[in-house]
Design a protein around this motif. Structure first.
Motif, PDB file in Angstrom:
ATOM      1  N   GLU A 173      31.545  13.240  20.345  1.00  0.00           N
ATOM      2  CA  GLU A 173      32.370  13.392  19.141  1.00  0.00           C
ATOM      3  C   GLU A 173      32.079  12.281  18.141  1.00  0.00           C
ATOM      4  O   GLU A 173      31.863  11.126  18.509  1.00  0.00           O
ATOM      5  CB  GLU A 173      33.852  13.397  19.501  1.00  0.00           C
ATOM      6  N   THR A 174      32.097  12.675  16.875  1.00  0.00           N
ATOM      7  CA  THR A 174      31.975  11.743  15.765  1.00  0.00           C
ATOM      8  C   THR A 174      33.200  11.962  14.875  1.00  0.00           C
ATOM      9  O   THR A 174      34.029  12.836  15.162  1.00  0.00           O
ATOM     10  CB  THR A 174      30.685  12.006  14.967  1.00  0.00           C
ATOM     11  N   PRO A 175      33.335  11.229  13.791  1.00  0.00           N
ATOM     12  CA  PRO A 175      34.500  11.453  12.929  1.00  0.00           C
ATOM     13  C   PRO A 175      34.646  12.877  12.416  1.00  0.00           C
ATOM     14  O   PRO A 175      35.759  13.348  12.191  1.00  0.00           O
ATOM     15  CB  PRO A 175      34.262  10.464  11.773  1.00  0.00           C
ATOM     16  N   HIS A 176      33.513  13.607  12.240  1.00  0.00           N
ATOM     17  CA  HIS A 176      33.590  14.936  11.630  1.00  0.00           C
ATOM     18  C   HIS A 176      32.969  16.050  12.466  1.00  0.00           C
ATOM     19  O   HIS A 176      33.081  17.218  12.085  1.00  0.00           O
ATOM     20  CB  HIS A 176      32.910  14.918  10.256  1.00  0.00           C
ATOM     21  N   PHE A 177      32.336  15.725  13.592  1.00  0.00           N
ATOM     22  CA  PHE A 177      31.610  16.735  14.359  1.00  0.00           C
ATOM     23  C   PHE A 177      31.846  16.570  15.857  1.00  0.00           C
ATOM     24  O   PHE A 177      32.182  15.485  16.335  1.00  0.00           O
ATOM     25  CB  PHE A 177      30.102  16.649  14.085  1.00  0.00           C
ATOM     26  N   ILE A 178      31.650  17.676  16.588  1.00  0.00           N
ATOM     27  CA  ILE A 178      31.583  17.663  18.042  1.00  0.00           C
ATOM     28  C   ILE A 178      30.233  18.260  18.428  1.00  0.00           C
ATOM     29  O   ILE A 178      29.966  19.432  18.145  1.00  0.00           O
ATOM     30  CB  ILE A 178      32.715  18.482  18.681  1.00  0.00           C
ATOM     31  N   VAL A 179      29.380  17.465  19.022  1.00  0.00           N
ATOM     32  CA  VAL A 179      28.031  17.903  19.379  1.00  0.00           C
ATOM     33  C   VAL A 179      28.007  18.219  20.868  1.00  0.00           C
ATOM     34  O   VAL A 179      28.272  17.357  21.703  1.00  0.00           O
ATOM     35  CB  VAL A 179      26.985  16.816  19.055  1.00  0.00           C
ATOM     36  N   LYS A 180      27.695  19.474  21.212  1.00  0.00           N
ATOM     37  CA  LYS A 180      27.588  19.883  22.609  1.00  0.00           C
ATOM     38  C   LYS A 180      26.122  20.110  22.957  1.00  0.00           C
ATOM     39  O   LYS A 180      25.349  20.607  22.134  1.00  0.00           O
ATOM     40  CB  LYS A 180      28.409  21.148  22.869  1.00  0.00           C
ATOM     41  N   TYR A 181      25.772  19.798  24.205  1.00  0.00           N
ATOM     42  CA  TYR A 181      24.368  19.810  24.589  1.00  0.00           C
ATOM     43  C   TYR A 181      24.242  20.028  26.093  1.00  0.00           C
ATOM     44  O   TYR A 181      25.218  19.909  26.845  1.00  0.00           O
ATOM     45  CB  TYR A 181      23.721  18.473  24.206  1.00  0.00           C
ATOM     46  N   THR A 182      23.051  20.364  26.536  1.00  0.00           N
ATOM     47  CA  THR A 182      22.770  20.460  27.970  1.00  0.00           C
ATOM     48  C   THR A 182      22.387  19.070  28.474  1.00  0.00           C
ATOM     49  O   THR A 182      22.066  18.172  27.695  1.00  0.00           O
ATOM     50  CB  THR A 182      21.619  21.432  28.242  1.00  0.00           C
ATOM     51  N   GLU A 183      22.391  18.928  29.785  1.00  0.00           N
ATOM     52  CA  GLU A 183      22.041  17.629  30.360  1.00  0.00           C
ATOM     53  C   GLU A 183      20.615  17.219  29.999  1.00  0.00           C
ATOM     54  O   GLU A 183      20.311  16.026  29.873  1.00  0.00           O
ATOM     55  CB  GLU A 183      22.216  17.680  31.878  1.00  0.00           C
ATOM     56  N   ALA A 184      19.753  18.221  29.803  1.00  0.00           N
ATOM     57  CA  ALA A 184      18.364  17.928  29.443  1.00  0.00           C
ATOM     58  C   ALA A 184      18.259  17.266  28.076  1.00  0.00           C
ATOM     59  O   ALA A 184      17.272  16.587  27.780  1.00  0.00           O
ATOM     60  CB  ALA A 184      17.534  19.211  29.472  1.00  0.00           C
ATOM     61  N   ASP A 185      19.265  17.465  27.228  1.00  0.00           N
ATOM     62  CA  ASP A 185      19.251  16.898  25.879  1.00  0.00           C
ATOM     63  C   ASP A 185      20.270  15.775  25.700  1.00  0.00           C
ATOM     64  O   ASP A 185      20.669  15.467  24.578  1.00  0.00           O
ATOM     65  CB  ASP A 185      19.507  17.992  24.842  1.00  0.00           C
ATOM     66  N   ALA A 186      20.663  15.157  26.797  1.00  0.00           N
ATOM     67  CA  ALA A 186      21.634  14.065  26.703  1.00  0.00           C
ATOM     68  C   ALA A 186      21.129  12.940  25.804  1.00  0.00           C
ATOM     69  O   ALA A 186      21.905  12.301  25.089  1.00  0.00           O
ATOM     70  CB  ALA A 186      21.948  13.526  28.094  1.00  0.00           C
ATOM     71  N   ASP A 187      19.809  12.732  25.808  1.00  0.00           N
ATOM     72  CA  ASP A 187      19.245  11.663  24.991  1.00  0.00           C
ATOM     73  C   ASP A 187      19.061  12.080  23.531  1.00  0.00           C
ATOM     74  O   ASP A 187      18.677  11.255  22.694  1.00  0.00           O
ATOM     75  CB  ASP A 187      17.908  11.201  25.569  1.00  0.00           C
ATOM     76  N   MET A 188      19.333  13.342  23.213  1.00  0.00           N
ATOM     77  CA  MET A 188      19.222  13.833  21.846  1.00  0.00           C
ATOM     78  C   MET A 188      20.577  13.883  21.129  1.00  0.00           C
ATOM     79  O   MET A 188      20.630  14.028  19.917  1.00  0.00           O
ATOM     80  CB  MET A 188      18.617  15.242  21.829  1.00  0.00           C
ATOM     81  N   ALA A 189      21.654  13.771  21.877  1.00  0.00           N
ATOM     82  CA  ALA A 189      22.987  13.945  21.299  1.00  0.00           C
ATOM     83  C   ALA A 189      23.280  12.925  20.206  1.00  0.00           C
ATOM     84  O   ALA A 189      23.824  13.271  19.142  1.00  0.00           O
ATOM     85  CB  ALA A 189      24.042  13.866  22.399  1.00  0.00           C
ATOM     86  N   ASP A 190      22.933  11.673  20.432  1.00  0.00           N
ATOM     87  CA  ASP A 190      23.184  10.637  19.425  1.00  0.00           C
ATOM     88  C   ASP A 190      22.421  10.918  18.138  1.00  0.00           C
ATOM     89  O   ASP A 190      22.938  10.733  17.033  1.00  0.00           O
ATOM     90  CB  ASP A 190      22.789   9.261  19.966  1.00  0.00           C
ATOM     91  N   MET A 191      21.176  11.368  18.273  1.00  0.00           N
ATOM     92  CA  MET A 191      20.363  11.647  17.100  1.00  0.00           C
ATOM     93  C   MET A 191      20.957  12.780  16.271  1.00  0.00           C
ATOM     94  O   MET A 191      21.061  12.688  15.046  1.00  0.00           O
ATOM     95  CB  MET A 191      18.930  12.010  17.519  1.00  0.00           C
ATOM     96  N   VAL A 192      21.333  13.864  16.935  1.00  0.00           N
ATOM     97  CA  VAL A 192      21.905  15.007  16.230  1.00  0.00           C
ATOM     98  C   VAL A 192      23.238  14.625  15.599  1.00  0.00           C
ATOM     99  O   VAL A 192      23.538  14.996  14.458  1.00  0.00           O
ATOM    100  CB  VAL A 192      22.068  16.207  17.183  1.00  0.00           C
TER     101      VAL A 192
END
Length: 293
Positions: free
Chosen positions: A59-78
């Motif tokens: 979660e960020t101030p304006h978004f909730i980013v959901k992802y698979t475990e394979a993309d755990a390292d991509m969540a911060d970037m998105v």
């Protein structure tokens, strides 16, 4: 944990919901249609959120980013890219949707295409649908999958977030060419990005505004249709000014139809608008050879 395809609604159920929604909206006249539309969108958003409830989320101030475990390292970037798009888009359009926006990261193109029975362009990096932004994992397309700057400037977040903001603002009252033109204009304005190919030059035979309005997604040269839609929105903003583009948006928000919103804002009928856009675009916008130099 269930796999990605099991976490989101299947293509058949999504199509059924959309068909039922279209039937419902088609029998409701004018203004009531505009308040029913957000209810349908919200129902779809709730369904997607529920279906993805087991996915890890950031979660960020304006978004909730959901992802698979394979993309755990991509969540911060998105998440960073989403927040980077928030202020420029909402500021330019003078509108911010309430609540946090759901963003789904698909691990590969196949899962993104199959999730809703989507038959979109195989090269697409994201799409907006049902109140939710859906993006392809940076790992699936970026040369440097760890470059947040590359993802912010060349990724799909600003484009898809613009679709979402317009959808919330105008409650479905807009043409396909306009939402695609506006989304590209925000990409151009924020990141300087334009989709320019050898096949979408504006100096040859162009689609008519009637074709762009009635058959946008079925037109054989999609790159040209997109380029023309950007030209139309840029023409309004750059020739008449951002205030006039904002006026078009306000008319759409008030329920005025697309052609009439342009006519009331610019004092031009749609045929004259089309001719002026084409003339301006041919003399102003970059073409493929120029972009390649």
């Amino acid at each position: 944990m269930r796999n990605f395809m099991q976490m989101i609604p299947g293509g058949v159920s999504a199509v059924v919901v959309l068909v039922l929604a279209s039937m419902l909206l088609s029998i409701v006249p004018g203004r009531p249609q505009m308040w029913l539309y957000p209810l349908v969108r919200q129902a779809m958003q709730f369904k997607i959120d529920y279906q993805t409830r087991d996915m890890p989320a950031k979660e960020t101030p304006h978004f909730i980013v959901k992802y698979t475990e394979a993309d755990a390292d991509m969540a911060d970037m998105v998440a960073k890219a989403a927040e980077a798009a928030f202020e420029p888009v909402t500021g330019a359009l003078n509108y911010a949707p309430g609540g946090k926006i759901l963003v789904l990261i698909y691990p590969d193109r196949q899962s993104m295409k199959k999730a809703y029975g989507w038959a979109g362009d195989a090269s697409a990096m994201g799409f907006y649908w049902g109140g939710v932004i859906q993006v392809l994992s940076p790992k699936a397309w970026m040369k440097n999958a760890q470059s947040a700057e590359e993802f912010i400037t060349t990724g799909p977040i600003a484009h898809e977030y613009t679709h979402l903001v317009l959808d919330y603002m105008a409650r479905g009252n807009y043409s396909r060419w306009f939402t695609e033109g506006l989304a590209q204009y925000m990409e151009y304005r924020i990141n300087g990005y334009e989709w320019i190919t050898a096949g979408n030059q504006l100096t040859g035979q162009l689609y008519t505004m009637a074709e762009l309005t009635a058959d946008f997604d079925e037109l054989p040269n999609q790159a040209l249709a997109y380029r023309q839609s950007l030209a139309a929105v840029r023409y309004i903003a750059e020739v008449y000014g951002d205030a006039k583009l904002g006026q078009v948006l306000n008319y759409l928000k008030a329920g005025v139809k697309m052609d009439k919103a342009i006519e009331k804002t610019l004092g031009l009928d749609i045929a004259t608008f089309e001719a002026l856009v084409n003339q301006w675009a041919k003399g102003t916008m970059k073409e493929y050879k120029q972009a390649a130099n």
